[in-house]
Design a protein around this motif. Structure first.
Motif, PDB file in Angstrom:
ATOM      1  N   THR A   1      -8.288   1.851 -11.901  1.00  0.00           N
ATOM      2  CA  THR A   1      -7.722   2.734 -12.983  1.00  0.00           C
ATOM      3  C   THR A   1      -8.398   3.096 -13.993  1.00  0.00           C
ATOM      4  O   THR A   1      -8.664   4.931 -14.069  1.00  0.00           O
ATOM      5  CB  THR A   1      -5.918   2.938 -13.437  1.00  0.00           C
TER       6      THR A   1
ATOM      7  N   LEU B   1       0.789   1.838  -3.952  1.00  0.00           N
ATOM      8  CA  LEU B   1      -0.228   3.137  -4.253  1.00  0.00           C
ATOM      9  C   LEU B   1       0.278   3.709  -4.145  1.00  0.00           C
ATOM     10  O   LEU B   1      -0.323   5.553  -4.784  1.00  0.00           O
ATOM     11  CB  LEU B   1      -1.085   2.032  -3.267  1.00  0.00           C
ATOM     12  N   MET B   2       0.609   4.215  -2.302  1.00  0.00           N
ATOM     13  CA  MET B   2       0.407   5.907  -2.179  1.00  0.00           C
ATOM     14  C   MET B   2       1.374   6.815  -3.020  1.00  0.00           C
ATOM     15  O   MET B   2       1.236   8.044  -3.238  1.00  0.00           O
ATOM     16  CB  MET B   2       0.741   5.799  -0.690  1.00  0.00           C
TER      17      MET B   2
ATOM     18  N   VAL C   1      -5.989   5.603  -5.302  1.00  0.00           N
ATOM     19  CA  VAL C   1      -5.027   4.478  -4.667  1.00  0.00           C
ATOM     20  C   VAL C   1      -6.638   3.652  -3.767  1.00  0.00           C
ATOM     21  O   VAL C   1      -6.014   2.840  -3.511  1.00  0.00           O
ATOM     22  CB  VAL C   1      -4.440   5.527  -3.945  1.00  0.00           C
TER      23      VAL C   1
ATOM     24  N   ILE D   1      -5.823  10.117  -4.659  1.00  0.00           N
ATOM     25  CA  ILE D   1      -6.054   9.511  -3.730  1.00  0.00           C
ATOM     26  C   ILE D   1      -6.692   8.864  -3.289  1.00  0.00           C
ATOM     27  O   ILE D   1      -7.227   7.263  -3.540  1.00  0.00           O
ATOM     28  CB  ILE D   1      -6.087  10.370  -2.226  1.00  0.00           C
TER      29      ILE D   1
ATOM     30  N   ILE E   1       1.136   7.116  -6.206  1.00  0.00           N
ATOM     31  CA  ILE E   1       0.630   7.842  -6.812  1.00  0.00           C
ATOM     32  C   ILE E   1       0.454   9.056  -7.232  1.00  0.00           C
ATOM     33  O   ILE E   1       0.076  10.037  -8.585  1.00  0.00           O
ATOM     34  CB  ILE E   1      -0.428   6.570  -7.612  1.00  0.00           C
TER      35      ILE E   1
ATOM     36  N   ALA F   1      -6.611  -0.355  -4.556  1.00  0.00           N
ATOM     37  CA  ALA F   1      -6.424  -0.540  -3.245  1.00  0.00           C
ATOM     38  C   ALA F   1      -7.215  -1.654  -2.682  1.00  0.00           C
ATOM     39  O   ALA F   1      -7.479  -3.402  -2.795  1.00  0.00           O
ATOM     40  CB  ALA F   1      -6.174  -0.720  -2.001  1.00  0.00           C
TER      41      ALA F   1
ATOM     42  N   PHE G   1       0.569  -1.027   0.126  1.00  0.00           N
ATOM     43  CA  PHE G   1      -0.167  -0.074   0.490  1.00  0.00           C
ATOM     44  C   PHE G   1       0.831   1.463  -0.288  1.00  0.00           C
ATOM     45  O   PHE G   1       0.677   2.578  -0.854  1.00  0.00           O
ATOM     46  CB  PHE G   1      -0.964  -0.122   1.145  1.00  0.00           C
TER      47      PHE G   1
ATOM     48  N   GLU H   1       0.000   4.394 -12.574  1.00  0.00           N
ATOM     49  CA  GLU H   1       0.257   5.319 -12.430  1.00  0.00           C
ATOM     50  C   GLU H   1       0.897   5.914 -14.388  1.00  0.00           C
ATOM     51  O   GLU H   1       0.127   7.551 -13.808  1.00  0.00           O
ATOM     52  CB  GLU H   1       2.017   5.970 -12.708  1.00  0.00           C
TER      53      GLU H   1
END
Length: 393
Positions: free
Chosen positions: A353, A90-91, A245, A242, A93, A249, A86, A144
């Motif tokens: 996405t 992910l963060m 993300v 966010i 991004i 997730a 995570f 991304e």
């Protein structure tokens, strides 16, 4: 066997193509020739990894900047030696989207898409935007890279959006190259990166051939009236990040949990049976087409099943302790095959996405063509491994 394997994979992908008449064989042959040259360059010259390292270092710098922000909010999580998925994948991004939106705001990104995309389009036969995306996703990662191009994607038709989904199965992320290098030989990781890029273009040409006019092959630039002020733009970018993300997730959690649940059901009926084992049996013929035999072929087939059902990290951890006992050819084809994000969880990430960056109706093109994404991911990994296998014995 490796040469035969290339022909077999191309033949199977061609059979899967719903639009066989429009497959551009000229560009497929050009891409293959470029692949052979790049593979020779990456495996036989001293400058091979330096060039890739320079590009990768830029994206590593981006990730380090993102980590500064993440560490400020989540200091205890980032202080951990083993940062979880995570926070590590992910963060970042949030910052990466913001950074490239700033480049778009000042016209730098759109200029690069137009010029770099034009050059690659001459080799790939695909439009400029898709061609540029193949380079961008090599180090930035699929989610991304899609987020960075969301303004461009928002004005495309569904058929072209599918190309981006198909190609996204073949990427890796600059943030995890270091983790790869700690487990497997760097030579084959760096060889796989450009090969996956070229093979993604090749497979997209076969699975989803699209013909567009010169008028359509343009880079979208928002009108001045549509542009917000600078600080509104970057603030909106962070909010978009966010949201992505959270969606991604949720998709990853769901797909991994479904795999575990299905394994439990299979194990109830047949002791020890898992999706990984089923896929290893299905892909065992391709292990032989990689030029392997006996125990090595069975072992690499198992790695293929692990990668598709879970991810490449699990498979790399498995091969890490066995590298010294394997033949050079086996190591070369196995590591090259594993160097990409081709698995079921990635399909969920891509769909999540698209659902975040384009409207729901357009994103349905991904859900309706999941099989094409999976075929693309496995075909690209196999082709890259087979090409590398031609040079290492």
């Amino acid at each position: 066997m490796n040469a035969i394997g290339v022909l077999v994979v191309l033949g199977l992908v061609y059979l899967c193509s719903p639009n066989k008449k429009n497959v551009k064989w000229k560009f497929i042959l050009i891409l293959l020739m470029v692949e052979f040259l790049i593979t020779w360059f990456m495996l036989s010259t001293k400058i091979r990894a330096w060039i890739i390292n320079q590009i990768a270092s830029f994206f590593t710098w981006l990730i380090s900047c993102a980590n500064e922000g993440i560490s400020f909010v989540f200091p205890s999580a980032m202080a951990n030696e083993h940062v979880d998925f995570f926070f590590s994948a992910l963060m970042p991004i949030i910052f990466i989207i913001t950074f490239f939106d700033i480049l778009s705001y000042f016209g730098i990104l759109t200029w690069n898409i137009d010029k770099v995309g034009w050059v690659i389009a001459k080799i790939s036969g695909l439009p400029k935007l898709e061609s540029f995306f193949s380079i961008q996703m090599m180090f930035l990662g699929n989610t991304e890279a899609l987020a960075v191009l969301r303004q461009q994607l928002s004005v495309l038709k569904q058929q072209r959006l599918l190309t981006f989904g198909i190609m996204s199965m073949s990427s890796i992320s600059g943030s995890i190259i270091g983790a790869y290098l700690s487990m497997v030989p760097a030579t084959y990781v760096f060889a796989a990166i450009p090969l996956n890029c070229l093979n993604a273009l090749l497979i997209a040409n076969m699975l989803n051939p699209v013909n567009i006019s010169k008028e359509e092959d343009i880079v979208y630039v928002p009108d001045k009236g549509q542009r917000k002020d600078f600080f509104s733009t970057i603030s909106n970018s962070m909010l978009v990040g966010i949201r992505m993300v959270i969606v991604i997730a949720a998709m990853v959690i769901g797909y991994v949990a479904l795999t575990a649940g299905l394994n439990g059901i299979l194990g109830f009926f047949v002791d020890g049976l898992t999706i990984q084992k089923i896929f290893s049996i299905i892909f065992s013929p391709f292990a032989y087409l990689l030029g392997l035999s006996g125990k090595d072929a069975i072992y690499v087939a198992q790695l293929m099943g692990i990668k598709l059902a879970t991810n490449e990290f699990v498979a790399m951890l498995d091969i890490k302790d066995k590298i010294n006992t394997l033949a050079p050819h086996t190591v070369a084809v196995a590591v090259t095959f594993l160097t990409s994000f081709a698995n079921f969880s990635t399909v969920g990430m891509i769909y999540g996405t698209f659902n975040s960056v384009v409207d729901e109706e357009k994103s349905q093109i991904i859900g309706k063509n999941v099989w094409k994404l999976l075929v693309s991911g496995m075909a690209v990994s196999l082709l890259s491994a087979m090409v590398v296998g031609l040079f290492i014995w």
